[in-house]
Design an enzyme around this catalytic site. Structure first.
Site, PDB file in Angstrom:
ATOM      1  N   PHE A   1      97.485  33.298  -5.427  1.00 46.21           N
ATOM      2  CA  PHE A   1      98.461  33.862  -4.492  1.00 46.21           C
ATOM      3  C   PHE A   1      98.032  33.559  -3.062  1.00 46.21           C
ATOM      4  O   PHE A   1      96.880  33.207  -2.788  1.00 46.21           O
ATOM      5  CB  PHE A   1      98.596  35.382  -4.699  1.00 46.21           C
ATOM      6  N   CYS A   2      98.996  33.692  -2.145  1.00 48.64           N
ATOM      7  CA  CYS A   2      98.744  33.507  -0.720  1.00 48.64           C
ATOM      8  C   CYS A   2      99.775  34.327   0.045  1.00 48.64           C
ATOM      9  O   CYS A   2     100.502  35.124  -0.540  1.00 48.64           O
ATOM     10  CB  CYS A   2      98.806  32.032  -0.345  1.00 48.64           C
ATOM     11  N   THR A   3      99.879  34.139   1.343  1.00 48.00           N
ATOM     12  CA  THR A   3     100.745  34.985   2.167  1.00 48.00           C
ATOM     13  C   THR A   3     102.219  34.838   1.798  1.00 48.00           C
ATOM     14  O   THR A   3     102.895  35.820   1.490  1.00 48.00           O
ATOM     15  CB  THR A   3     100.561  34.654   3.657  1.00 48.00           C
TER      16      THR A   3
END
Length: 310
Positions: A183-185
């Site tokens: 996951f990331c922003t």
């Protein structure tokens, strides 16, 4: 792309991206800049052969027009967009930049448009990352992770996304035989990260659709496995559940996000230093930062708004 929620604050913020082959991406720069500037939109858009990426802010009408305009460009239909709002304009200017990559990993053979991992909707994310055979990896940089991440997530402690491939190579044994959830922003880094991990021969590779921002928007706080706040690359600094503006502040000397405990540190001085940069800066550096901060405060006291930007 979902229908944007009605804003509760006057400025609409859109984080957007799309991996797509744009052979004539350089020709899009001037028209996009003119379109945004003519409608009072500020922020940054990045263009490269592999697509478009950016975060912009403006009125609800202006942002809606921009998203429609981008989606009409050949190859950019299906744009991934995450909407939020801000009490005031969170950017100082509008920039449209040409880049080698819209998110820089430095591995030229990766094509996320053709080989990304499996999307996982925010409502299904908790079930995936709670499985004992799943390894959850935060693909953001260490300074972003420092103020919030998912429960049990692995932090590669990278200073830039360019370091991520080397981290994966060093930890391949940890990924073997497991589901890999990243996951990331906003979804773009983890989408590219999944393409890279799949290129190494791993098959059970997943990423959070819409990133942390979409998760915080859609998953109720009482059901959430998110801990802390999510760093964002604008003057809001961070957001929390429901995409409400967070409590984190930014060190104006080193740009590191600061928690409440950081602000209480004797090494913190507004605009001058914080616990993350105090020992890496000289007294001469701090004198320069103190003078810059004095000029900022003078400009604000005179009603001139931010000392930088336009």
């Amino acid at each position: 792309m979902t229908t944007p929620p009605a804003p509760s604050q006057p400025v609409r913020v859109a984080a957007l991206y799309r991996f797509a082959r744009l052979d004539a991406f350089a020709a899009l720069r001037a028209p996009l800049a003119a379109f945004c500037c003519g409608r009072g939109i500020k922020g940054t858009l990045l263009l490269a052969h592999e697509g478009i990426n950016g975060t912009v802010a403006g009125s609800e009408e202006a942002i809606a027009a921009l998203v429609e305009h981008i989606q009409a460009i050949d190859g950019l239909a299906g744009l991934e967009v995450k909407y939020s709002s801000a009490a005031a304009m969170p950017f100082h200017r509008m920039k449209v930049r040409l880049k080698r990559e819209i998110v820089t990993m430095g591995v030229e053979t990766i094509d996320p448009a053709a080989s990304a991992g499996t999307y996982v909707e925010p409502g299904d994310w908790n079930a995936l990352i709670s499985q004992p055979d799943t390894i959850v990896i935060d693909t953001r940089n260490a300074y972003e992770v420092s103020i919030g991440t998912f429960k049990g997530a692995v932090d590669p402690a990278t200073a830039s996304f360019r370091e991520f491939p080397a981290w994966v190579e060093a930890h391949r044994a940890d990924l073997e035989g497991r589901k890999v959830a990243m996951f990331c922003t906003g979804g773009i880094r983890c989408e590219k990260a999944t393409a890279y991990v799949k290129s190494l021969g791993f098959e059970d590779v997943f990423h959070l659709r819409g990133g942390i921002l979409k998760y915080l928007e859609e998953v109720p706080s009482e059901q959430s496995l998110w801990q802390g706040e999510c760093f964002v690359f604008d003057e809001r600094v961070s957001v929390s559940h429901g995409l409400a503006e967070g409590a984190a502040e930014l060190c104006r000397a080193c740009r590191h996000p600061l928690t409440e405990s950081d602000l209480m540190s004797p090494k913190y001085a507004a605009g001058v230093s914080c616990p993350h940069c105090f020992d890496a800066r000289s007294d001469e550096d701090r004198k320069r930062y103190a003078e810059r901060q004095r000029q900022v405060e003078l400009a604000q006291a005179r009603g001139r708004g931010p000392h930088i930007g336009s």
